[in-house]
Design an enzyme around this catalytic site. Structure first.
Site, short mmCIF file in Angstrom:
data_model
loop_
_atom_site.label_atom_id
_atom_site.label_comp_id
_atom_site.label_asym_id
_atom_site.label_seq_id
_atom_site.Cartn_x
_atom_site.Cartn_y
_atom_site.Cartn_z
N SER A 136 7.66 -8.03 12.23
CA SER A 136 8.31 -7.14 13.18
C SER A 136 9.53 -7.86 13.75
O SER A 136 9.52 -9.09 13.89
CB SER A 136 7.36 -6.77 14.33
OG SER A 136 8.06 -6.11 15.38
N TYR A 149 1.84 -9.48 21.20
CA TYR A 149 2.19 -8.86 19.92
C TYR A 149 3.34 -9.61 19.27
O TYR A 149 3.29 -9.94 18.06
CB TYR A 149 2.57 -7.40 20.14
CG TYR A 149 3.09 -6.72 18.90
CD1 TYR A 149 2.22 -6.33 17.88
CD2 TYR A 149 4.46 -6.48 18.74
CE1 TYR A 149 2.70 -5.71 16.74
CE2 TYR A 149 4.94 -5.86 17.59
CZ TYR A 149 4.07 -5.48 16.60
OH TYR A 149 4.55 -4.88 15.46
#
Length: 253
Positions: A136, A149
């Protein structure tokens, strides 16, 4: 890698990027093993892709090894691993419960590592295989309200780079796909919808196409969209400017 006839395990394959990857792999002639938690949604993807379903919750400790065994039992081998399953959480770090923290780290980081640990040795024995991880942009740039995250994706990023060096001349290749904002259910599931006008979310099919193309052409890294590479470059070359811009335009909690 020629994907025709290859056996591919796609985790988180019941929806979003994973489902789109399953479709693209099947179109390329691969035999797809679709993993997910929702039996009905996984079955729908498997029917469309002409594949097989293997269920399991990768947020549960030990589940990755069980999944690897179950996936290997389907066709006797796994040629391609697409480690896509993941979950987000958004909010101030002080509000994150211990069990939620453990779930994030287990699913987003430990599960892919354990799957690679289980599936890599047979690939090395055959001198053929591909490990495709889904990272990501948060792992390269940091995001307010998503500290854990982002940390898991940053760790996955450096794991991929390190293992890629280790796998040189083994016949096993490795790729990392770095998507930005993708039009999936991820944001609703993380607890906060995506409410910015820019960057505009890209369709899951666009990410899937890039990921599968990266496997077929042995690309070490693929960014979707490609212009996102600018952000970590600015961070590396002008960290002070980057932090000022991030504080002004980044997501807030």
């Amino acid at each position: 890698m020629r994907l025709d006839g290859k056996v591919a395990l796609v985790t988180g394959g019941s929806a979003g990027i994973g489902a789109a990857v399953a479709d693209h792999l099947a179109a390329a002639g691969a035999h797809v093993v679709v993993h997910g938690r929702d039996e009905e949604r996984c079955a729908a993807v498997a029917r469309r892709a002409g594949g097989t379903v293997v269920l399991g919750d990768l947020a549960t400790p030990g589940a990755a090894a069980v999944l690897a065994d179950a996936a290997l039992a389907v066709h006797g081998r796994i040629d391609v691993l697409v480690a896509n399953a993941g979950v987000g959480w958004s909010g101030p770090f002080r509000d994150l419960r211990a069990d939620e923290l453990d779930r994030l780290v287990t699913l987003d980081l430990l599960a892919p590592l354990h799957l690679v640990r289980c599936l890599l040795p047979p690939m090395l024995d055959r001198r053929d295989g591909h490990l495709a991880l889904v990272g990501s942009v948060a792992g390269r740039t940091a995001v307010a309200g998503e500290a854990v995250y982002a940390a898991t994706k940053a760790a996955l990023d450096i794991f991929a780079e390190s293992l890629r060096l280790e796998l040189r001349d083994t016949g096993v290749s490795m790729s990392l796909t770095v998507p930005g904002v993708v039009d999936t259910g991820f944001f609703a599931a993380r607890g906060r919808p995506y409410d910015r006008k820019r960057p505009k979310p890209v369709p899951a099919a666009v990410v899937a196409r890039a990921l599968v193309d990266g496997i077929a052409n042995d690309r070490a890294e693929t960014w979707v969209p490609s212009w996102l590479r600018v952000a970590p470059a600015v961070r590396a070359l002008a960290p002070g400017l980057y932090r000022r811009l991030s504080a002004r335009f980044g997501e807030r909690v």
